[in-house]
Design a protein around this motif. Sequence first.
Motif, short mmCIF file in Angstrom:
data_model
loop_
_atom_site.label_atom_id
_atom_site.label_comp_id
_atom_site.label_asym_id
_atom_site.label_seq_id
_atom_site.Cartn_x
_atom_site.Cartn_y
_atom_site.Cartn_z
N THR A 25 0.84 -1.09 -0.07
CA THR A 25 0.07 -0.08 -0.22
C THR A 25 0.81 1.38 0.01
O THR A 25 2.11 1.01 -0.05
N TRP A 29 -2.40 6.11 -1.29
CA TRP A 29 -3.28 5.46 -1.45
C TRP A 29 -4.23 5.58 -0.45
O TRP A 29 -5.71 6.08 -0.29
N ARG A 33 -7.94 7.44 -0.29
CA ARG A 33 -9.21 6.48 -0.24
C ARG A 33 -9.95 6.79 1.20
O ARG A 33 -11.03 6.40 1.33
N ARG A 146 -4.33 -5.85 3.65
CA ARG A 146 -4.24 -4.33 3.44
C ARG A 146 -5.60 -3.76 3.49
O ARG A 146 -5.75 -2.50 3.22
N MET A 209 -13.60 -7.77 6.32
CA MET A 209 -14.42 -6.74 5.98
C MET A 209 -14.65 -6.60 4.45
O MET A 209 -13.66 -6.74 3.79
N GLY A 211 -15.30 -4.05 2.28
CA GLY A 211 -15.14 -2.50 2.17
C GLY A 211 -16.23 -1.95 1.67
O GLY A 211 -16.83 -0.86 1.98
N ALA A 248 -14.95 6.78 10.45
CA ALA A 248 -14.60 5.33 9.68
C ALA A 248 -13.67 5.75 8.32
O ALA A 248 -12.80 4.84 8.01
N ASN A 249 -14.19 6.72 7.67
CA ASN A 249 -13.50 6.96 6.32
C ASN A 249 -13.93 8.49 5.92
O ASN A 249 -15.15 8.74 6.11
N ARG A 251 -14.40 9.77 3.09
CA ARG A 251 -15.30 9.96 2.18
C ARG A 251 -16.35 9.55 2.82
O ARG A 251 -17.80 9.96 1.93
N PHE A 306 -22.09 4.12 12.83
CA PHE A 306 -22.30 2.92 11.93
C PHE A 306 -21.39 1.74 12.29
O PHE A 306 -20.13 2.15 12.42
N1 COA Z 1 -3.43 0.13 -0.84
C1 COA Z 1 -3.45 0.01 -2.13
N2 COA Z 1 -4.73 -0.41 -2.74
C2 COA Z 1 -5.73 -0.86 -2.27
C3 COA Z 1 -5.72 -1.11 -0.96
C4 COA Z 1 -4.68 -0.67 -0.05
N3 COA Z 1 -4.48 -0.63 1.23
N4 COA Z 1 -6.84 -1.65 -0.56
C5 COA Z 1 -7.44 -2.07 -1.83
N5 COA Z 1 -6.42 -1.51 -2.79
C6 COA Z 1 -6.74 -1.95 -4.38
C7 COA Z 1 -7.83 -2.83 -4.52
O1 COA Z 1 -7.07 -4.05 -4.49
C8 COA Z 1 -8.42 -2.24 -5.83
O2 COA Z 1 -7.54 -2.59 -6.99
P1 COA Z 1 -7.98 -3.01 -8.31
O3 COA Z 1 -8.88 -1.76 -8.76
O4 COA Z 1 -6.67 -3.14 -8.91
O5 COA Z 1 -8.65 -4.02 -8.11
C9 COA Z 1 -8.54 -0.93 -5.39
O6 COA Z 1 -7.50 -0.62 -4.81
C10 COA Z 1 -9.90 -0.24 -5.11
O7 COA Z 1 -10.46 -1.14 -3.96
P2 COA Z 1 -11.82 -0.85 -3.44
O8 COA Z 1 -11.75 -2.16 -2.21
O9 COA Z 1 -12.88 -1.10 -4.28
O10 COA Z 1 -11.27 0.38 -2.88
P3 COA Z 1 -12.44 1.37 -2.13
O11 COA Z 1 -12.23 2.63 -2.82
O12 COA Z 1 -13.66 0.80 -1.75
O13 COA Z 1 -11.61 1.76 -0.74
C11 COA Z 1 -11.96 1.20 1.48
C12 COA Z 1 -11.51 0.30 0.29
C13 COA Z 1 -11.94 -0.19 2.43
C14 COA Z 1 -11.03 2.25 2.00
C15 COA Z 1 -13.28 1.44 1.54
O14 COA Z 1 -14.16 0.59 0.87
C16 COA Z 1 -14.15 1.58 2.78
O15 COA Z 1 -13.44 2.66 3.59
N6 COA Z 1 -14.96 0.91 3.19
C17 COA Z 1 -15.70 1.26 4.56
C18 COA Z 1 -14.83 0.63 5.57
C19 COA Z 1 -15.25 0.96 7.02
O16 COA Z 1 -15.53 2.30 7.17
N7 COA Z 1 -15.16 -0.01 7.71
C20 COA Z 1 -15.73 0.29 9.21
C21 COA Z 1 -16.95 0.56 9.24
S1 COA Z 1 -17.47 0.95 10.92
#
Ligand code: COA
Length: 325
Positions: A25, A29, A33, A146, A209, A211, A248-249, A251, A306
Amino acid sequence: MLAGLGGWLPPRIVDNDELSRHLDTSDEWIRTRTGIGQRHVVDPGMSTVDMAVEAGRRALHSAGSRDVDALVLATATPDQICPASAPQVASRLGLGNIAAFDVNAVCSGFVYALATAAGLISAGAACSVLMVGADAFTTLLNPKDRGTVPIFGDGAGAVVLRAGEPDELGAMGPFDLHSDGDLAELLIVPAGGAKQKTSDNPEDHYFSMQGPAVFRHATARMAESSRTVMERAGWTVSDVDRFIGHQANIRILHATAKQLGLPADSLVVNIERTGNTSAASIPLAMVDAVNDGTLQAGDRVLVSAFGAGLTWGATALRWPDITPG
Ligand code: COA
């Protein structure tokens, strides 16, 4: 009413560059994100109870009194599966034989435990309650994952609630709480509980999770619950001075604010320095917002969370004149 506030973070800080040395990672990123720049992490031997004691001590100091009749601990990472950790926190704080129990609503734990604490007061079971949200969430994570390691951090936050009048600053409520157990698999530690004590697959003992699905549910549910609370409080969007969502995030926070029609500058955000600290995230954000002047006495505050379960909820309050301990 809210009468005291305190927070505590473990001293060890792990920034995104340090994580990137062990995981595929990057700082870029993670920041883009999630909005996270670093997180605090417990050292081996430090536990949820240790953090809860520190935050609880600070909240009692902020309240100016150690006179509480109950302690409610919101946590998904108790020191042991049995018994609950709250009695150990109460003992370590020297609070005597007060009522003490855990509430597990994971990242919604703060809002759920706040409603529980307020309920103890309304029922006449307590005059004053120490409510602590504490999680050592990093102890649940697969160090090779990751998808979760960059997101979570450890910490504790606490508030003191006292009986008061509904029109006083600091009066809590209305509350809105919900769950959906059909979606438990979205965020889960499959093994270690009564259903599956141990598993041959070591991954089953770690938090997993989904995500992107969680992202969608978190945004929709926090917005929905916030709307319900505003309606019950008789507030419109323009009445809200501050929105304190579970960190949480970044975004998710922006998307929720957008769905509600709240301006981005009403958001309280400290996720850059803490990551997602589960049940501790909202009180830790409150501490930072009071300390930097973002949150001031009289502000109309909407709070929403949440978490795994799924669970979600919201509440509202007029911010009281308090100084974090
Ligand atoms: N570093 C680099 N790349 C990563 C990564 C990391 N840590 N984690 C995932 N990726 C990659 C994925 O493999 C994917 O690659 P690809 O497009 O080549 O397949 C790309 O980044 C997008 O992955 P995706 O899972 O769709 O990313 P996202 O934009 O949804 O972000 C989270 C991932 C987990 C940050 C996001 O989904 C999230 O925050 N979800 C909510 C989680 C949360 O809040 N949980 C607690 C709730 S209380």
